[in-house]
Scaffold this motif. Structure first.
Motif, PDB file in Angstrom:
ATOM      1  N   GLU A  63       0.766  -1.109   0.009  1.00 33.22           N
ATOM      2  CA  GLU A  63       0.171  -0.004  -0.187  1.00 33.22           C
ATOM      3  C   GLU A  63       0.963   1.100   0.081  1.00 33.22           C
ATOM      4  O   GLU A  63       2.107   1.116   0.487  1.00 33.22           O
ATOM      5  N   THR A  64       0.387   2.165  -0.495  1.00 34.93           N
ATOM      6  CA  THR A  64       0.969   3.572  -0.206  1.00 34.93           C
ATOM      7  C   THR A  64       0.831   4.175   0.978  1.00 34.93           C
ATOM      8  O   THR A  64      -0.235   4.090   1.492  1.00 34.93           O
ATOM      9  N   VAL A  65       2.034   4.936   1.343  1.00 32.68           N
ATOM     10  CA  VAL A  65       1.940   5.690   2.752  1.00 32.68           C
ATOM     11  C   VAL A  65       2.811   6.892   2.425  1.00 32.68           C
ATOM     12  O   VAL A  65       3.356   6.965   1.243  1.00 32.68           O
ATOM     13  N   ASP A  66       2.569   7.738   3.305  1.00 40.39           N
ATOM     14  CA  ASP A  66       3.486   9.161   3.095  1.00 40.39           C
ATOM     15  C   ASP A  66       3.921   9.291   4.620  1.00 40.39           C
ATOM     16  O   ASP A  66       3.609   9.900   5.572  1.00 40.39           O
ATOM     17  N   ASP A  67       5.152   8.227   5.032  1.00 43.23           N
ATOM     18  CA  ASP A  67       5.601   8.190   6.489  1.00 43.23           C
ATOM     19  C   ASP A  67       7.127   8.456   6.061  1.00 43.23           C
ATOM     20  O   ASP A  67       7.941   7.599   5.947  1.00 43.23           O
ATOM     21  N   ARG A 112       7.402   5.098   1.065  1.00 41.64           N
ATOM     22  CA  ARG A 112       6.503   5.447  -0.127  1.00 41.64           C
ATOM     23  C   ARG A 112       5.348   4.303   0.209  1.00 41.64           C
ATOM     24  O   ARG A 112       4.255   4.376  -0.033  1.00 41.64           O
ATOM     25  N   ARG A 161       3.816   0.616   2.273  1.00 45.96           N
ATOM     26  CA  ARG A 161       4.047  -0.228   3.454  1.00 45.96           C
ATOM     27  C   ARG A 161       3.627  -1.748   2.964  1.00 45.96           C
ATOM     28  O   ARG A 161       2.774  -1.892   2.313  1.00 45.96           O
ATOM     29  N   LEU A 177       8.106  -0.848   6.121  1.00 46.82           N
ATOM     30  CA  LEU A 177       8.094   0.490   5.496  1.00 46.82           C
ATOM     31  C   LEU A 177       9.201   0.794   4.444  1.00 46.82           C
ATOM     32  O   LEU A 177      10.392   0.416   4.715  1.00 46.82           O
TER      33      LEU A 177
END
Length: 358
Positions: free
Chosen positions: A100-104, A108, A110, A124
């Motif tokens: 999945e996409t993340v912004d952490d 980019r 997960r 991540l």
């Protein structure tokens, strides 16, 4: 890195050469319990002398092998040795459930993976290289009607002796299909062969130039977001003295396409009916991309829109596919591993620079 087949091991090797440390800067996850990728599931009767080419992994050579040994064991041993020699620290059996996409921060994606005894890991990542191949997704075409006998796919096959005393229909126009027909013939199994179109035998050598032309045709499709065609659709079927003998004896003669299934067999497009006990669907595979579904990368055409480097996914910057489309062969997979590693390093460097400039 998801998958430790030819493409995954190649990408992992080049990531290490770029300076990453397995287990620290990168992880290699593989769903299989042993080395060997999809090869680890092949049947005993597929001996190494029947393999349609196996390219060396980067900075390595498969070395001499007993042609009569099951190809599965040869490749498992080779891949396992490679993992150890290159210290790739492959984690198995860990099957990636989702990306999945993340912004952490600098991440980019997960990545969620399921492992032994119900364990779960979450990673991540700034970039993901996916080389999950096709073995998990055998393709069976739809036909009207219902067959009352046994049905299986290439993935389910174990040994031709399981079918002695039964009449078997092999459906498919690829290399595995002709191998099955010949195996059954050698074991005295009554066999029919069905192909959707007449077999296209290749009567010229498949050299480097021919391979390059095939790769470019495949690349043209994936760069348009179309589903890759089967290898045989591009290359034709190879011949050998054994294959030519089987053709002359009437063993490798297609009955043509199936029109419908019946309880005791099949109706063919030419209007004839044949009773069979078993249908073996040697009708190919589709790319195993279910773990990437949350990213929404599939086009309406069923394919994935690939960039001109043939590894970068246009709709998901930082995601790279190896062993897909142009890189489905072992030679193409090795080259794609190098490109994906280079682009993954560039992608994470660009993201690091963007974050530091905020």
């Amino acid at each position: 890195m998801i998958g430790a087949g030819q493409a995954g091991l190649s990408a992992a090797y080049f990531l290490v050469r770029a300076g990453l440390t397995p287990g620290v800067d990168m992880e290699v996850l593989d769903a299989n319990p042993t080395p060997g990728g999809a090869w680890s599931h092949r049947w005993d009767a597929l001996t190494f002398d029947h393999v349609n080419g196996l390219h060396d992994l980067p900075d390595s050579a498969i070395g001499p092998a007993d042609p009569a040994e099951p190809a599965r064991e040869v490749v498992k041993r080779y891949y396992g040795r490679y993992e150890n020699e290159k210290s790739l620290k492959v984690q198995r059996p860990w099957r990636v459930r989702s990306v999945e996409t993340v912004d952490d921060g600098d991440a980019r994606f997960r990545v969620t993976a399921d492992g032994p005894d119900g364990a779960t890991r979450v990673y991540l990542a700034g970039a993901v290289v996916s080389g999950t191949g096709t073995w998990d997704r055998p393709y069976v075409p739809w036909y009207p009607g219902r067959f009352g006998g046994r049905q299986l796919t290439t993935r389910d096959f174990t040994t031709p002796t399981d079918f002695v005393g039964r009449r078997v229909l092999v459906v498919g126009g690829g290399i595995s299909a002709i191998q099955f027909v010949m195996l059954f013939d050698e074991s005295g199994v009554d066999t029919l062969w069905s192909t959707r179109t007449p077999p296209r035998w290749r009567d010229c050598p498949f050299d480097t130039n021919a391979g390059r032309e095939v790769e470019m045709r495949v690349a043209a499709r994936t760069r348009a977001g179309l589903r890759p065609r089967s290898v045989v659709a591009e290359t034709g079927l190879p011949t050998s003295p054994a294959v030519l003998d089987a053709i002359d004896r009437g063993v490798l003669v297609s009955r043509g396409p199936v029109r419908a299934l019946t309880d005791d067999g099949v109706d063919f497009a030419d209007g004839t009916h044949e009773r069979v006990d078993v249908i073996l669907w040697a009708t190919g595979f589709r790319a195993s991309l279910g773990h990437l579904a949350p990213l929404g990368i599939r086009e309406r055409t069923g394919g994935v829109l690939m960039a001109d480097d043939d590894v970068s996914v246009v709709k998901a910057p930082g995601l790279f596919l190896v062993g897909y489309g142009r890189s489905a062969s072992t030679l193409g997979a090795t080259r794609a591993g190098r490109r994906a590693a280079r682009e993954a390093m560039l992608a994470t460097e660009r993201r690091d620079r963007a974050i530091s400039s905020r």
